[in-house]
Design a protein around this motif. Structure first.
Motif, PDB file in Angstrom:
ATOM      1  N   THR A 135      -1.181  -7.737  18.207  1.00  0.00           N
ATOM      2  CA  THR A 135      -0.992  -9.165  17.553  1.00  0.00           C
ATOM      3  C   THR A 135      -0.241  -9.045  16.417  1.00  0.00           C
ATOM      4  N   PHE A 136       0.306 -10.002  16.050  1.00  0.00           N
ATOM      5  CA  PHE A 136       1.023  -9.909  14.439  1.00  0.00           C
ATOM      6  C   PHE A 136      -0.211 -10.124  13.213  1.00  0.00           C
ATOM      7  N   GLU A 137      -1.218 -10.253  13.646  1.00  0.00           N
ATOM      8  CA  GLU A 137      -2.312 -10.345  12.533  1.00  0.00           C
ATOM      9  C   GLU A 137      -3.596  -9.442  12.673  1.00  0.00           C
ATOM     10  N   GLY A 138      -4.062  -8.915  11.617  1.00  0.00           N
ATOM     11  CA  GLY A 138      -5.126  -8.018  11.722  1.00  0.00           C
ATOM     12  C   GLY A 138      -5.925  -7.905  10.143  1.00  0.00           C
ATOM     13  N   THR A 139      -6.459  -6.915   9.912  1.00  0.00           N
ATOM     14  CA  THR A 139      -7.105  -6.643   8.585  1.00  0.00           C
ATOM     15  C   THR A 139      -6.419  -5.662   7.855  1.00  0.00           C
ATOM     16  N   PRO A 140      -6.650  -5.574   6.653  1.00  0.00           N
ATOM     17  CA  PRO A 140      -6.209  -4.419   5.853  1.00  0.00           C
ATOM     18  C   PRO A 140      -6.350  -3.021   6.237  1.00  0.00           C
ATOM     19  N   GLU A 141      -7.683  -2.973   6.695  1.00  0.00           N
ATOM     20  CA  GLU A 141      -7.985  -1.602   7.051  1.00  0.00           C
ATOM     21  C   GLU A 141      -7.123  -1.410   8.254  1.00  0.00           C
ATOM     22  N   GLU A 142      -6.964  -2.110   9.221  1.00  0.00           N
ATOM     23  CA  GLU A 142      -6.221  -1.792  10.517  1.00  0.00           C
ATOM     24  C   GLU A 142      -4.696  -1.549  10.051  1.00  0.00           C
ATOM     25  N   ALA A 143      -4.167  -2.168   8.976  1.00  0.00           N
ATOM     26  CA  ALA A 143      -2.919  -1.897   8.418  1.00  0.00           C
ATOM     27  C   ALA A 143      -2.587  -0.637   7.916  1.00  0.00           C
TER      28      ALA A 143
ATOM     29  N   THR B 129      -2.285   1.996  10.554  1.00  0.00           N
ATOM     30  CA  THR B 129      -1.068   2.048  11.075  1.00  0.00           C
ATOM     31  C   THR B 129       0.012   2.861  10.253  1.00  0.00           C
ATOM     32  N   GLY B 130      -0.098   2.694   8.859  1.00  0.00           N
ATOM     33  CA  GLY B 130       0.736   3.271   7.790  1.00  0.00           C
ATOM     34  C   GLY B 130       0.412   4.685   7.626  1.00  0.00           C
ATOM     35  N   ALA B 131      -0.777   5.149   7.991  1.00  0.00           N
ATOM     36  CA  ALA B 131      -1.483   6.553   7.917  1.00  0.00           C
ATOM     37  C   ALA B 131      -0.771   7.205   8.553  1.00  0.00           C
ATOM     38  N   VAL B 132       0.289   7.067   9.228  1.00  0.00           N
ATOM     39  CA  VAL B 132       0.987   8.232  10.105  1.00  0.00           C
ATOM     40  C   VAL B 132       1.924   8.783   9.096  1.00  0.00           C
TER      41      VAL B 132
ATOM     42  N   ARG C 163      -6.848 -12.353   8.021  1.00  0.00           N
ATOM     43  CA  ARG C 163      -5.719 -12.655   8.719  1.00  0.00           C
ATOM     44  C   ARG C 163      -4.627 -12.379   7.876  1.00  0.00           C
ATOM     45  N   TRP C 164      -3.817 -11.287   8.058  1.00  0.00           N
ATOM     46  CA  TRP C 164      -2.791 -10.808   7.270  1.00  0.00           C
ATOM     47  C   TRP C 164      -1.844 -10.353   8.437  1.00  0.00           C
ATOM     48  N   SER C 165      -0.384 -10.468   7.982  1.00  0.00           N
ATOM     49  CA  SER C 165       0.594  -9.784   8.883  1.00  0.00           C
ATOM     50  C   SER C 165       0.935  -8.680   8.127  1.00  0.00           C
ATOM     51  N   MET C 166       1.419  -7.767   8.945  1.00  0.00           N
ATOM     52  CA  MET C 166       2.085  -6.435   8.542  1.00  0.00           C
ATOM     53  C   MET C 166       3.309  -6.161   8.659  1.00  0.00           C
TER      54      MET C 166
ATOM     55  N   ILE D  13       0.950  -1.237  -0.014  1.00  0.00           N
ATOM     56  CA  ILE D  13      -0.088  -0.095   0.106  1.00  0.00           C
ATOM     57  C   ILE D  13       0.818   1.340   0.151  1.00  0.00           C
ATOM     58  N   ASP D  14       0.558   2.030  -0.836  1.00  0.00           N
ATOM     59  CA  ASP D  14       1.522   3.492  -0.993  1.00  0.00           C
ATOM     60  C   ASP D  14       0.530   4.422  -1.278  1.00  0.00           C
ATOM     61  N   ALA D  15       0.973   5.643  -0.871  1.00  0.00           N
ATOM     62  CA  ALA D  15       0.067   6.802  -0.946  1.00  0.00           C
ATOM     63  C   ALA D  15       0.918   7.912  -1.664  1.00  0.00           C
ATOM     64  N   TYR D  16       0.138   8.814  -2.412  1.00  0.00           N
ATOM     65  CA  TYR D  16       0.700   9.873  -3.063  1.00  0.00           C
ATOM     66  C   TYR D  16       0.067  11.126  -2.352  1.00  0.00           C
ATOM     67  N   LYS D  17       1.106  12.175  -2.157  1.00  0.00           N
ATOM     68  CA  LYS D  17       0.530  13.275  -1.775  1.00  0.00           C
ATOM     69  C   LYS D  17       0.742  14.734  -2.625  1.00  0.00           C
ATOM     70  N   GLU D  18       0.231  15.822  -2.391  1.00  0.00           N
ATOM     71  CA  GLU D  18       0.577  17.050  -3.000  1.00  0.00           C
ATOM     72  C   GLU D  18       1.847  17.640  -2.162  1.00  0.00           C
ATOM     73  N   PRO D  19       2.872  17.690  -3.084  1.00  0.00           N
ATOM     74  CA  PRO D  19       4.080  18.100  -2.236  1.00  0.00           C
ATOM     75  C   PRO D  19       4.109  19.660  -1.658  1.00  0.00           C
ATOM     76  N   PHE D  20       4.683  19.672  -0.808  1.00  0.00           N
ATOM     77  CA  PHE D  20       5.040  21.003  -0.228  1.00  0.00           C
ATOM     78  C   PHE D  20       6.350  21.502  -0.792  1.00  0.00           C
ATOM     79  N   VAL D  21       6.426  22.721  -1.195  1.00  0.00           N
ATOM     80  CA  VAL D  21       7.692  23.321  -1.971  1.00  0.00           C
ATOM     81  C   VAL D  21       7.777  24.598  -1.356  1.00  0.00           C
ATOM     82  N   ALA D  22       8.546  24.932  -0.572  1.00  0.00           N
ATOM     83  CA  ALA D  22       8.758  26.417  -0.432  1.00  0.00           C
ATOM     84  C   ALA D  22       8.954  27.300  -1.447  1.00  0.00           C
TER      85      ALA D  22
END
Length: 141
Positions: A123-131, A134-137, A101-104, A55-64
């Motif tokens: 735990t080491f297992e969860g759903t894609p949404e839970e993963a 976590t990555g949304a940080v 049942r996925w690991s991340m 899972i990858d994300a793309y954002k509008e970049p901040f450029v000073a």
């Protein structure tokens, strides 16, 4: 006597993800991202390879405003476009035959690789949404 013992490792092995599961998983992740993280990304990319889901994300970049990309050999517009198309790696999921049942593995930019990780449920297992949560940080400004 040295006996070999099987030990469960949630970060190796897995099962190749069937096409129907791929489609449902992609839809689940995109719906979850849209519902909970709208406005924090420009697009989400969900890719599959064997037993893994990236899972990858793309954002509008901040450029000073005063940033000069000419030492990089590109114009300001080319630099911004390059940054728009640079993926932010969030997580990698490993499939074990059950859709919930996925690991991340969390992508760490300090080591530039995916590191095995616990889910927020402890735990080491969860759903894609839970993963994704976590990555949304990496989607925070």
């Amino acid at each position: 006597m040295n006996k070999r013992t099987w030990v469960y490792d949630p970060h190796s092995g897995g099962v190749k993800i069937p096409e129907a599961v791929r489609e449902r998983t992609r839809d689940r992740i995109l719906a979850h991202a849209h519902k909970h993280y709208a406005g924090k990304y420009t697009r989400i990319d969900v890719r599959f390879r064997g037993q893994l889901c990236y899972i990858d994300a793309y954002k509008e970049p901040f450029v000073a405003p005063d940033f000069d990309p000419s030492p990089l050999g590109v114009s300001r517009e080319e630099y911004i476009e390059r940054q728009r198309n640079f993926p932010i790696h969030l997580v990698r999921l490993r499939y074990f035959g059950k859709e919930d049942r996925w690991s991340m593995a969390f992508y760490t930019y300090s080591h530039e690789k995916y590191e095995p990780s616990f889910f927020d449920n402890g735990t080491f297992e969860g759903t894609p949404e839970e993963a994704f949560d976590t990555g949304a940080v990496y989607l925070d400004d």
